[in-house]
Design a protein around this motif. Structure first.
Motif, PDB file in Angstrom:
ATOM      1  N   LYS A 152       0.836  -1.201   0.000  1.00 43.98           N
ATOM      2  CA  LYS A 152       0.000   0.000   0.000  1.00 43.98           C
ATOM      3  C   LYS A 152       0.867   1.246   0.000  1.00 43.98           C
ATOM      4  O   LYS A 152       2.063   1.203   0.289  1.00 43.98           O
ATOM      5  N   ARG A 183      -2.091   8.534   2.936  1.00 39.35           N
ATOM      6  CA  ARG A 183      -1.635   7.177   2.644  1.00 39.35           C
ATOM      7  C   ARG A 183      -0.154   7.027   2.979  1.00 39.35           C
ATOM      8  O   ARG A 183       0.571   8.024   3.091  1.00 39.35           O
ATOM      9  N   GLY A 210      -1.818   4.721  -5.302  1.00 40.39           N
ATOM     10  CA  GLY A 210      -2.390   3.697  -4.436  1.00 40.39           C
ATOM     11  C   GLY A 210      -2.452   2.376  -5.168  1.00 40.39           C
ATOM     12  O   GLY A 210      -2.357   2.323  -6.399  1.00 40.39           O
ATOM     13  N   GLU A 259      -7.123   0.339  -0.417  1.00 39.07           N
ATOM     14  CA  GLU A 259      -6.798   1.373  -1.393  1.00 39.07           C
ATOM     15  C   GLU A 259      -7.598   1.209  -2.676  1.00 39.07           C
ATOM     16  O   GLU A 259      -7.930   2.205  -3.325  1.00 39.07           O
TER      17      GLU A 259
END
Length: 243
Positions: free
Chosen positions: A93, A124, A150, A157
């Protein structure tokens, strides 16, 4: 300033999709690229935009870079969603941004600004600014970066990549990085003073909106956020009375 916005791959590119087939990478790339292009073109002075992708076909990479080079672009930004592994779901991720293997100083500066804004905006994990021998980075004659926003192979995600909210966040972050790097100036929206007839209509419209509970009538000359527009539309459609 001539800026190329490239939605990576194409609508039919084999393998560029989530493990369950619910998301094709282009379905994230294309709208995000459009949001970036629209905000730059309509929001900043002296900007020209070239889009190198096509919703109706998979545009070859050479065609994309040839067009960008022939156009004399200053910047090339390729937008992607990432994938990892053998085709199944996994835990990879986060966001990463790429420059060419020679790590040009101008590309690193732009990549750093865009990447920083993407991490700040999306929250993120930060996978860093990296280098790779990608065609769109190698064959372009201008400053070029590639962003991976992502992982389609990560369930969390993948769900984000499907949402318009996340796509807009990514687009706004990419724009912010470009603006920061090149000092782009916002367009000035000059306004012509309203006539007496228009003033009367403004007053009547304001009075109506207040009576309907849509707005409190304050700050009539201020700009509004998307949230404020949504709220006013919701109040209007739902007939909410002003408390």
């Amino acid at each position: 300033m001539r800026i190329v916005i490239d939605a990576g791959h194409g609508p039919e590119t084999a393998g560029k999709r989530s493990p369950d087939g619910s998301l094709r990478e282009y379905h994230f790339n294309a709208p995000t690229a459009r949001y970036v292009a629209d905000e730059l073109l309509h929001g900043y002075e002296g900007v020209e935009i070239l889009m190198t992708h096509d919703d109706s076909r998979d545009v070859p990479l050479k065609e994309r870079t040839d067009r960008a080079n022939a156009w004399g672009a200053d910047v090339f930004v390729s937008i992607h969603a990432n994938a990892y592994g053998d085709g199944g779901w996994n835990d990879a991720k986060g966001i990463e941004t790429y420059v060419y293997t020679t790590r040009p100083a101008a590309a690193l500066k732009l990549a750093g600004a865009v990447h920083r804004n993407l991490i700040r905006s999306t929250g993120r994990p930060d996978r860093g600014v990296k280098s790779a021998n990608f065609h769109v980075l190698r064959e372009t004659k201008m400053t070029a970066i590639l962003v991976e926003c992502g992982f389609m192979t990560n369930r969390e995600e993948c769900a984000l990549l499907k949402t318009d909210e996340y796509r807009r966040k990514c687009a706004e972050a990419i724009v912010a990085g470009i603006v920061e790097t090149y000092g782009l100036k916002p367009k000035q929206t000059g306004q012509t003073p309203p006539s007496d007839d228009w003033r009367a209509e403004f007053a009547a419209a304001r009075e109506w909106a207040v009576e309907q509970g849509i707005t409190d009538g304050s700050r009539p000359k201020d700009t509004v956020t998307r949230e404020e527009v949504w709220t006013m539309l919701w109040r209007m459609l739902n007939g909410e009375e002003k408390k």
